[in-house]
Scaffold this motif. Structure first.
Motif, mmCIF file in Angstrom:
data_model
loop_
_atom_site.group_PDB
_atom_site.id
_atom_site.type_symbol
_atom_site.label_atom_id
_atom_site.label_comp_id
_atom_site.label_asym_id
_atom_site.label_seq_id
_atom_site.Cartn_x
_atom_site.Cartn_y
_atom_site.Cartn_z
ATOM 1 N N PRO A 98 -10.276 -34.591 -14.590
ATOM 2 C CA PRO A 98 -9.602 -35.662 -13.784
ATOM 3 C C PRO A 98 -9.139 -36.701 -14.702
ATOM 4 C CG PRO A 98 -12.009 -35.517 -12.997
ATOM 5 C CD PRO A 98 -11.563 -34.425 -13.748
ATOM 6 N N ALA A 99 -9.906 -37.124 -15.661
ATOM 7 C CA ALA A 99 -9.449 -38.042 -16.527
ATOM 8 C C ALA A 99 -8.203 -37.600 -17.118
ATOM 9 C CB ALA A 99 -10.602 -38.408 -17.551
ATOM 10 N N GLU A 100 -8.028 -36.519 -17.903
ATOM 11 C CA GLU A 100 -6.828 -36.201 -18.550
ATOM 12 C C GLU A 100 -5.863 -36.147 -17.381
ATOM 13 O OE1 GLU A 100 -7.130 -32.325 -20.390
ATOM 14 O OE2 GLU A 100 -8.699 -33.093 -21.420
ATOM 15 N N THR A 101 -5.961 -35.842 -16.075
ATOM 16 C CA THR A 101 -4.817 -35.897 -15.102
ATOM 17 C C THR A 101 -4.320 -37.105 -14.667
ATOM 18 O OG1 THR A 101 -6.344 -33.976 -14.259
ATOM 19 C CG2 THR A 101 -4.243 -34.638 -12.797
ATOM 20 N N LEU A 102 -5.236 -37.968 -14.713
ATOM 21 C CA LEU A 102 -5.224 -39.186 -14.454
ATOM 22 C C LEU A 102 -4.228 -40.324 -15.527
ATOM 23 C CD1 LEU A 102 -6.131 -40.528 -11.697
ATOM 24 C CD2 LEU A 102 -7.997 -41.771 -12.882
ATOM 25 N N LEU A 103 -4.931 -40.068 -16.568
ATOM 26 C CA LEU A 103 -4.272 -40.728 -17.841
ATOM 27 C C LEU A 103 -2.908 -40.012 -18.617
ATOM 28 C CD1 LEU A 103 -7.534 -42.094 -19.775
ATOM 29 C CD2 LEU A 103 -5.997 -43.305 -17.895
ATOM 30 N N LEU A 149 -10.116 -41.371 -23.028
ATOM 31 C CA LEU A 149 -10.492 -40.416 -21.722
ATOM 32 C C LEU A 149 -11.862 -40.738 -21.762
ATOM 33 C CD1 LEU A 149 -8.616 -37.477 -23.077
ATOM 34 C CD2 LEU A 149 -8.611 -38.460 -20.802
ATOM 35 N N ALA A 150 -12.694 -41.018 -22.807
ATOM 36 C CA ALA A 150 -14.336 -41.189 -22.768
ATOM 37 C C ALA A 150 -14.534 -42.333 -21.909
ATOM 38 C CB ALA A 150 -14.759 -41.055 -24.135
ATOM 39 N N GLU A 151 -13.952 -43.520 -22.161
ATOM 40 C CA GLU A 151 -14.177 -44.551 -21.604
ATOM 41 C C GLU A 151 -14.076 -44.468 -19.678
ATOM 42 O OE1 GLU A 151 -12.075 -47.807 -22.791
ATOM 43 O OE2 GLU A 151 -13.064 -47.877 -24.546
ATOM 44 N N LEU A 152 -12.954 -43.725 -19.636
ATOM 45 C CA LEU A 152 -12.709 -43.401 -18.056
ATOM 46 C C LEU A 152 -13.782 -42.519 -17.401
ATOM 47 C CD1 LEU A 152 -10.508 -43.858 -15.924
ATOM 48 C CD2 LEU A 152 -9.451 -41.803 -16.312
ATOM 49 N N ARG A 153 -14.214 -41.457 -18.372
ATOM 50 C CA ARG A 153 -14.968 -40.552 -17.905
ATOM 51 C C ARG A 153 -16.511 -41.431 -17.506
ATOM 52 N NH1 ARG A 153 -13.713 -36.799 -22.514
ATOM 53 N NH2 ARG A 153 -11.967 -35.546 -21.328
ATOM 54 N N GLU A 154 -16.561 -42.278 -18.537
ATOM 55 C CA GLU A 154 -17.831 -42.702 -18.232
ATOM 56 C C GLU A 154 -17.792 -43.734 -17.072
ATOM 57 O OE1 GLU A 154 -19.027 -45.233 -21.943
ATOM 58 O OE2 GLU A 154 -20.546 -46.156 -20.515
ATOM 59 N N GLN A 155 -16.849 -44.423 -16.591
ATOM 60 C CA GLN A 155 -16.719 -45.339 -16.005
ATOM 61 C C GLN A 155 -16.644 -44.308 -14.292
ATOM 62 O OE1 GLN A 155 -12.783 -47.078 -16.035
ATOM 63 N NE2 GLN A 155 -12.766 -47.546 -13.882
ATOM 64 N N LEU A 201 -25.592 -40.344 1.871
ATOM 65 C CA LEU A 201 -26.777 -40.616 2.717
ATOM 66 C C LEU A 201 -26.631 -42.057 3.287
ATOM 67 C CD1 LEU A 201 -29.747 -38.627 1.644
ATOM 68 C CD2 LEU A 201 -28.029 -38.139 3.603
ATOM 69 N N LYS A 202 -26.229 -42.913 2.316
ATOM 70 C CA LYS A 202 -26.178 -44.320 2.481
ATOM 71 C C LYS A 202 -24.601 -44.563 3.172
ATOM 72 C CE LYS A 202 -27.787 -45.541 -1.801
ATOM 73 N NZ LYS A 202 -27.577 -46.112 -2.817
ATOM 74 N N GLY A 203 -23.944 -43.597 3.535
ATOM 75 C CA GLY A 203 -22.554 -43.600 4.132
ATOM 76 C C GLY A 203 -21.271 -43.963 3.178
ATOM 77 N N ASP A 204 -21.811 -43.853 2.068
ATOM 78 C CA ASP A 204 -20.822 -44.206 0.994
ATOM 79 C C ASP A 204 -20.192 -43.013 0.553
ATOM 80 O OD1 ASP A 204 -19.204 -45.189 -0.903
ATOM 81 O OD2 ASP A 204 -20.922 -45.981 -2.475
ATOM 82 N N PHE A 205 -18.898 -42.572 0.558
ATOM 83 C CA PHE A 205 -18.423 -41.243 -0.017
ATOM 84 C C PHE A 205 -17.920 -41.535 -1.166
ATOM 85 C CE2 PHE A 205 -19.069 -40.208 4.414
ATOM 86 C CZ PHE A 205 -19.115 -38.696 4.322
ATOM 87 N N GLY A 206 -17.888 -42.771 -1.766
ATOM 88 C CA GLY A 206 -17.352 -43.194 -2.931
ATOM 89 C C GLY A 206 -15.832 -43.707 -2.933
ATOM 90 N N ARG A 207 -15.162 -43.749 -3.969
ATOM 91 C CA ARG A 207 -13.781 -44.252 -3.946
ATOM 92 C C ARG A 207 -12.786 -43.197 -4.411
ATOM 93 N NH1 ARG A 207 -12.252 -48.739 -2.858
ATOM 94 N NH2 ARG A 207 -13.959 -50.225 -1.849
ATOM 95 N N SER A 208 -11.827 -43.150 -4.093
ATOM 96 C CA SER A 208 -10.901 -41.797 -4.687
ATOM 97 C C SER A 208 -10.404 -42.225 -6.092
ATOM 98 C CB SER A 208 -9.690 -41.864 -3.771
ATOM 99 O OG SER A 208 -8.132 -41.366 -4.646
ATOM 100 N N ILE A 209 -10.440 -41.294 -6.792
ATOM 101 C CA ILE A 209 -10.043 -41.421 -8.526
ATOM 102 C C ILE A 209 -8.517 -42.058 -8.470
ATOM 103 C CG2 ILE A 209 -9.789 -40.370 -10.594
ATOM 104 C CD1 ILE A 209 -12.197 -38.657 -10.061
ATOM 105 N N ARG A 210 -7.800 -41.097 -7.584
ATOM 106 C CA ARG A 210 -6.176 -41.651 -7.625
ATOM 107 C C ARG A 210 -6.067 -42.944 -7.109
ATOM 108 N NH1 ARG A 210 -2.100 -38.856 -4.563
ATOM 109 N NH2 ARG A 210 -3.828 -38.419 -3.202
ATOM 110 N N GLN A 231 -7.416 -33.343 -8.834
ATOM 111 C CA GLN A 231 -8.937 -33.328 -9.043
ATOM 112 C C GLN A 231 -9.578 -34.570 -8.704
ATOM 113 O OE1 GLN A 231 -8.398 -31.672 -13.065
ATOM 114 N NE2 GLN A 231 -9.317 -29.717 -12.490
ATOM 115 N N ASP A 232 -9.169 -34.923 -7.610
ATOM 116 C CA ASP A 232 -9.928 -36.190 -7.053
ATOM 117 C C ASP A 232 -11.169 -35.791 -6.330
ATOM 118 O OD1 ASP A 232 -10.316 -38.658 -5.885
ATOM 119 O OD2 ASP A 232 -8.326 -38.961 -5.055
ATOM 120 N N TYR A 233 -12.167 -35.657 -7.375
ATOM 121 C CA TYR A 233 -13.635 -35.158 -6.946
ATOM 122 C C TYR A 233 -14.023 -35.774 -5.532
ATOM 123 C CZ TYR A 233 -13.984 -32.728 -11.117
ATOM 124 O OH TYR A 233 -13.708 -31.817 -12.341
#
Lengths: 322, 310
Positions: free
Chosen positions: B34-39, B48-54, B73-82, B269-271
């Protein structure tokens, strides 16, 4: 006469050909009389019963001819609406298999009550109350009216069927092999119950069975059916003691007799003829131990003596065939 | 009964857990980053490495899974990468059109399919039956995208009375509802017909006739209650399918539903969106199944008795 059937003929049109299920059946049932209709599977007993209710599925069935009069009315002349008022009300029916003849998704109370509600001017509540009384009559605790058929045993379900049939106090009950699907021990109970209730409600009855023992318990007249015809008819005593037709005698030889030393069952050899292709002459001649030359060509006319009717050339040698 | 429902809800936990593991593994096994797709192709290795870490993509799979699980479980599905929006918000936002479309289509399909099937069975082997079967076969074989385009051509271009696409006003829902309902109507009609032909032959229908009951009462009380049992299965399956978003119909009519959301997310690839979306879909499907089973119990006392015993 309560019920009088004259020359009833019913056939089914199928891919294999025309099935001649009932060929010229006539009989009478008086008020409170009980007729036993005996015969092998496929003899046309159930078809006869269903035509009395006008429940032959059309197609494939065709009622070719025949006059059925009940309480002095010609049933064929009645409209569908008038016939509905007779079914379940004046004539009702008990079916063979209690496992399949009750609706699995409706409570037994409702299934009895709806018969009552259909024929008597009653509110649903009153009908349900009557249904509970009917359950008690067939020795099922009234409290079980809310239960579904699958919660009852076979014998109890058949008793529900009996309660349903008697709910509107009919003049006649047609019981189509009511005990065939039950355990032997339960059969006796159900037969006894039916006999008692028949007397209590003073209804006439037509009992279809292939069990001669049951006939002996319940009936006062017996008609023996073979290949769509009544081959012999008479009082219980006449048939049991002085049977004339070779087929009737054959049926009795199929019952083991414990009094005799040599008590081997003697089955009737051969099979019932194909109803699509009935033999010429007497239908029974291919299996008859006393078959004569004339039997192969001539259809025996009914011969009646002292109220005992028999269709066999042994008795009508000189008589004219049909 | 309540105990049964409770038990079924408890059973949802292992089902959803299994689904979450499956999705997670499949997504991460798929080729691409996804980092490659995004950038884009111009990105440097350091970016790329920075984004992957982020995004937490540099950690081990097991660790990533557990982070995903505890957050969920906390109800947080995360944030869309895109888009960087909350996944849950995005899902709920996109769920409304899908839900509306599913409810309307199913209502239409049931309202049309059951009478069609009953009519065909009551008039078996007549021209009415043949016509019903023909209509059902047609509905079953017409591809949704083609039907959608034809309807658009007819009602948006030749006789412009309906808007061709979008979501917001009820007029925009008419054509997609019809398109989506067509196939289901056909299946329900066929199912009802065959079930009915089976039921009318049963002994208890003959008993009902022998009792002198009214034809209407026999049909409604004695026949339909038994006919509907297998039909409910089909309705449940199709409804679950509709809820998951019907990508083709949504695409043809530009409806912002869940189906398109998940397809787009997979492409980018917006996991988090894929994981959240499919988990949400699995949850909805399980609820629909539970609903179907409860309706079964309502229709068939034999099944209800099994629930009580179980």
């Amino acid at each position: 006469m309560l019920l009088s059937v004259k020359d009833l003929c019913v056939k089914y049109v199928t891919f294999e050909g025309i099935v001649h299920a009932v060929n010229g059946v006539s009989f009478d049932i008086p008020e409170r009389g009980t007729l036993g209709l005996v015969g092998e599977s496929g003899a046309g007993k159930t078809t006869t019963a269903l035509s009395l209710m006008r429940l032959i599925p059309v197609p494939p069935g065709i009622v070719e001819r025949g006059k059925i009069s009940f309480e002095g009315r010609d049933l064929d002349a009645l409209s569908g609406e008038e016939m509905k008022k007779i079914r379940g009300n004046r004539i009702s029916m008990i079916f063979q298999d209690p496992m399949t003849s009750l609706n699995p998704v409706l409570t037994v109370g409702l299934q009895i009550a709806e018969t009552i509600a259909a024929h008597q001017n009653m509110s649903e509540r009153e009908a349900m109350k009557k249904a509970r009384e009917m359950l008690e009559k067939v020795q099922i605790p009234a409290a079980r009216y809310k239960e579904y058929p699958h919660e009852f045993s076979g014998g109890m379900r058949q008793r529900v069927g009996i309660a349903m049939a008697l709910a509107c106090n009919p003049r006649m009950i047609i019981a189509d092999e009511p005990t065939t699907a039950l355990d032997v021990t339960i059969q006796a109970q159900v037969i006894e119950l039916m006999r008692d209730l028949r007397d209590e409600f003073s209804t006439a009855m037509m009992l279809i069975t292939h069990d001669l023992g049951v006939v002996g318990e319940v009936c006062d007249r017996v008609a023996v059916m073979y290949a769509g015809e009544i081959v012999e008819e008479g009082s219980l005593e006449q048939i049991f003691e002085h049977a004339r037709h070779p087929y009737t005698n054959g049926l009795f030889r199929c019952i083991p007799d414990i009094d005799e030393d040599n008590s081997r069952i003697q089955p009737i050899s051969g099979l019932m003829p194909d109803p699509c292709d009935l033999p010429a002459g007497c239908c029974f001649h291919p299996r008859c131990p006393e078959c004569m030359e004339i039997c192969r060509t001539r259809k025996p006319a009914p011969f009646t003596e002292n109220g005992q009717m028999v269709r066999c050339c042994l008795y009508t040698r000189g008589g004219a065939g049909q | 009964m309540l105990r049964y429902i409770f038990k079924r809800i408890v059973f949802l936990v292992p089902v959803l857990l299994g689904v979450s593991i499956l999705i997670f593994v499949i997504i991460h096994l798929a080729p691409g980053d996804p980092a490659e797709t995004l950038l884009g192709p111009s990105a440097t290795a350091q970016d790329l490495a920075e984004l992957r870490e982020q995004l937490g993509l540099d950690k081990s799979l097991v660790l990533q899974y557990f982070t995903f699980l505890t957050n969920t479980l906390k109800g947080d599905f995360g944030r869309s990468i895109r888009t960087n929006n909350s996944v849950l918000e995005e899902l709920l936002d996109r769920f409304e059109p899908s839900l509306m479309l599913a409810i309307f289509s199913m209502t239409l399909a049931v309202a049309a399919g059951i009478p069609l099937g009953v009519l065909a069975a009551l008039r078996q082997n007549t021209w009415v039956d043949t016509l019903c079967n023909f209509v059902a076969l047609l509905g079953f074989s017409l591809p949704g995208f083609w039907l959608g385009l034809m309807l658009m051509l007819l009602f948006s271009i030749m006789v412009p009375i309906l808007p061709s696409s979008g979501y917001g006003e009820w007029k925009q829902l008419i054509m997609p509802t019809v398109v989506l309902a067509t196939n289901t109507t056909a299946v329900i009609a066929r199912m009802t017909r065959s079930s009915m032909l089976e039921v009318v032959r049963q002994d208890y229908v003959r008993t009902a006739k022998a009792k002198g009951l009214n034809g209407r009462l026999i049909l409604l009380r004695h026949i339909m209650s038994n006919v509907l049992i297998p039909v409910v299965t089909v309705v449940g399956l199709h409804f679950g399918h509709m809820l998951g978003g019907v990508v083709i119909t949504e695409t043809v009519f530009s409806i912002p539903g869940v189906g398109r959301l998940i397809i787009d997310a997979i492409r980018f690839q917006d996991y988090p969106v894929v994981q959240g979306g499919i988990l949400f879909f699995a949850f909805c499907l399980s609820l629909v199944n539970l609903g179907v089973d409860l309706i079964y119990a309502l229709l068939d006392p034999r099944i209800k008795a099994q629930y009580r015993a179980g």
